[in-house]
Design a protein around this motif. Structure first.
Motif, PDB file in Angstrom:
ATOM      1  N   ILE A  15       0.973  -1.281  -0.131  1.00  0.00           N
ATOM      2  CA  ILE A  15       0.130   0.132  -0.166  1.00  0.00           C
ATOM      3  C   ILE A  15       0.713   1.359   0.027  1.00  0.00           C
ATOM      4  CG2 ILE A  15      -1.493   1.439   1.303  1.00  0.00           C
ATOM      5  CD1 ILE A  15      -2.907  -1.374   2.382  1.00  0.00           C
ATOM      6  N   THR A  16       2.015   1.470   1.006  1.00  0.00           N
ATOM      7  CA  THR A  16       2.805   2.398   1.017  1.00  0.00           C
ATOM      8  C   THR A  16       3.527   2.719  -0.562  1.00  0.00           C
ATOM      9  OG1 THR A  16       3.486   1.989   3.291  1.00  0.00           O
ATOM     10  CG2 THR A  16       4.750   3.130   1.956  1.00  0.00           C
ATOM     11  N   GLN A  17       4.061   1.596  -0.990  1.00  0.00           N
ATOM     12  CA  GLN A  17       4.797   1.807  -2.286  1.00  0.00           C
ATOM     13  C   GLN A  17       3.736   2.275  -3.457  1.00  0.00           C
ATOM     14  OE1 GLN A  17       6.434  -1.909  -3.825  1.00  0.00           O
ATOM     15  NE2 GLN A  17       7.167  -0.974  -5.402  1.00  0.00           N
ATOM     16  N   HIS A  18       2.571   1.732  -3.374  1.00  0.00           N
ATOM     17  CA  HIS A  18       1.553   2.118  -4.309  1.00  0.00           C
ATOM     18  C   HIS A  18       1.292   3.649  -4.080  1.00  0.00           C
ATOM     19  CE1 HIS A  18       0.205  -2.074  -5.267  1.00  0.00           C
ATOM     20  NE2 HIS A  18       1.088  -1.836  -6.022  1.00  0.00           N
ATOM     21  N   LEU A  19       1.329   4.175  -2.804  1.00  0.00           N
ATOM     22  CA  LEU A  19       0.926   5.495  -2.648  1.00  0.00           C
ATOM     23  C   LEU A  19       2.107   6.401  -3.121  1.00  0.00           C
ATOM     24  CD1 LEU A  19      -0.551   5.382   1.132  1.00  0.00           C
ATOM     25  CD2 LEU A  19      -1.759   6.139  -0.878  1.00  0.00           C
ATOM     26  N   GLN A  20       3.261   5.852  -2.762  1.00  0.00           N
ATOM     27  CA  GLN A  20       4.431   6.645  -3.257  1.00  0.00           C
ATOM     28  C   GLN A  20       4.603   6.665  -4.758  1.00  0.00           C
ATOM     29  OE1 GLN A  20       7.492   4.441  -1.139  1.00  0.00           O
ATOM     30  NE2 GLN A  20       7.391   5.782   0.717  1.00  0.00           N
ATOM     31  N   GLU A  21       4.091   5.686  -5.343  1.00  0.00           N
ATOM     32  CA  GLU A  21       4.064   5.718  -6.973  1.00  0.00           C
ATOM     33  C   GLU A  21       2.994   6.399  -7.661  1.00  0.00           C
ATOM     34  OE1 GLU A  21       4.841   1.569  -7.698  1.00  0.00           O
ATOM     35  OE2 GLU A  21       6.780   1.471  -7.172  1.00  0.00           O
ATOM     36  N   GLY A  22       2.070   6.740  -6.888  1.00  0.00           N
ATOM     37  CA  GLY A  22       0.797   7.540  -7.262  1.00  0.00           C
ATOM     38  C   GLY A  22      -0.199   6.367  -8.110  1.00  0.00           C
ATOM     39  N   LYS A  23       0.006   5.071  -7.776  1.00  0.00           N
ATOM     40  CA  LYS A  23      -0.892   4.012  -8.389  1.00  0.00           C
ATOM     41  C   LYS A  23      -2.259   3.925  -7.771  1.00  0.00           C
ATOM     42  CE  LYS A  23       3.161   1.082  -9.916  1.00  0.00           C
ATOM     43  NZ  LYS A  23       3.648  -0.150  -9.730  1.00  0.00           N
ATOM     44  N   ILE A  24      -2.604   4.677  -6.611  1.00  0.00           N
ATOM     45  CA  ILE A  24      -3.790   4.662  -6.119  1.00  0.00           C
ATOM     46  C   ILE A  24      -4.650   6.016  -6.309  1.00  0.00           C
ATOM     47  CG2 ILE A  24      -4.723   4.843  -3.873  1.00  0.00           C
ATOM     48  CD1 ILE A  24      -2.616   2.793  -2.703  1.00  0.00           C
ATOM     49  N   GLY A  25      -5.797   5.553  -7.062  1.00  0.00           N
ATOM     50  CA  GLY A  25      -6.623   6.946  -7.238  1.00  0.00           C
ATOM     51  C   GLY A  25      -7.252   7.343  -6.228  1.00  0.00           C
ATOM     52  N   ILE A  26      -7.791   8.577  -6.346  1.00  0.00           N
ATOM     53  CA  ILE A  26      -8.296   9.373  -5.337  1.00  0.00           C
ATOM     54  C   ILE A  26      -9.555   8.567  -4.794  1.00  0.00           C
ATOM     55  CG2 ILE A  26      -9.656  10.790  -6.825  1.00  0.00           C
ATOM     56  CD1 ILE A  26      -8.069  12.179  -3.793  1.00  0.00           C
ATOM     57  N   ASP A  27     -10.174   7.905  -5.693  1.00  0.00           N
ATOM     58  CA  ASP A  27     -11.614   7.105  -5.340  1.00  0.00           C
ATOM     59  C   ASP A  27     -11.053   6.063  -4.389  1.00  0.00           C
ATOM     60  OD1 ASP A  27     -13.243   8.735  -6.669  1.00  0.00           O
ATOM     61  OD2 ASP A  27     -12.868   7.516  -8.577  1.00  0.00           O
ATOM     62  N   GLU A  28      -9.958   5.505  -4.747  1.00  0.00           N
ATOM     63  CA  GLU A  28      -9.544   4.412  -3.709  1.00  0.00           C
ATOM     64  C   GLU A  28      -8.583   4.618  -2.595  1.00  0.00           C
ATOM     65  OE1 GLU A  28      -8.916   0.032  -3.049  1.00  0.00           O
ATOM     66  OE2 GLU A  28     -10.272   1.115  -4.311  1.00  0.00           O
ATOM     67  N   LEU A  29      -8.141   6.060  -2.452  1.00  0.00           N
ATOM     68  CA  LEU A  29      -7.256   6.432  -1.455  1.00  0.00           C
ATOM     69  C   LEU A  29      -7.880   6.201  -0.233  1.00  0.00           C
ATOM     70  CD1 LEU A  29      -4.547   7.828  -0.708  1.00  0.00           C
ATOM     71  CD2 LEU A  29      -6.003   9.969  -0.904  1.00  0.00           C
ATOM     72  N   ALA A  30      -9.207   6.426   0.272  1.00  0.00           N
ATOM     73  CA  ALA A  30      -9.753   6.393   1.706  1.00  0.00           C
ATOM     74  C   ALA A  30      -9.726   4.668   1.896  1.00  0.00           C
ATOM     75  CB  ALA A  30     -11.155   6.917   1.706  1.00  0.00           C
ATOM     76  N   VAL A  31     -10.239   4.075   0.967  1.00  0.00           N
ATOM     77  CA  VAL A  31     -10.198   2.522   1.110  1.00  0.00           C
ATOM     78  C   VAL A  31      -8.802   2.066   1.656  1.00  0.00           C
ATOM     79  CG1 VAL A  31     -10.683   0.452   0.008  1.00  0.00           C
ATOM     80  CG2 VAL A  31     -12.261   2.324  -0.140  1.00  0.00           C
ATOM     81  N   GLN A  32      -7.852   2.246   1.025  1.00  0.00           N
ATOM     82  CA  GLN A  32      -6.400   2.196   1.169  1.00  0.00           C
ATOM     83  C   GLN A  32      -6.123   2.456   2.668  1.00  0.00           C
ATOM     84  OE1 GLN A  32      -4.809  -0.495  -0.497  1.00  0.00           O
ATOM     85  NE2 GLN A  32      -6.793  -0.723  -1.540  1.00  0.00           N
TER      86      GLN A  32
END
Length: 62
Positions: A15-32
């Motif tokens: 999850i941290t890596q995906h956040l750092q790489e910008g792989k998580i969209g705004i819609d998925e951000l709260a869930v993650q």
């Protein structure tokens, strides 16, 4: 599948890596972020449990 400390830590790192790489969209951000909070809570509880077990073992030896 039962969650282990290792699997929780691995998922948290992903999850941290995906956040750092910008792989998580705004819609998925709260869930993650919610999932990350759950994983952190689980890991803390697991570490506390192991710490108590270890302390108990040392108390038995003295």
């Amino acid at each position: 599948m039962e969650t282990t400390y290792e699997s929780a830590l691995e998922e948290l790192q992903q999850i941290t890596q995906h956040l750092q790489e910008g792989k998580i969209g705004i819609d998925e951000l709260a869930v993650q972020l919610q999932r990350a909070a759950e994983l952190i809570r689980f890991c803390r509880e697991k570490l506390r449990s192991v710490e108590k077990d270890i302390e108990g073992l040392f108390e038995e030896l003295t």
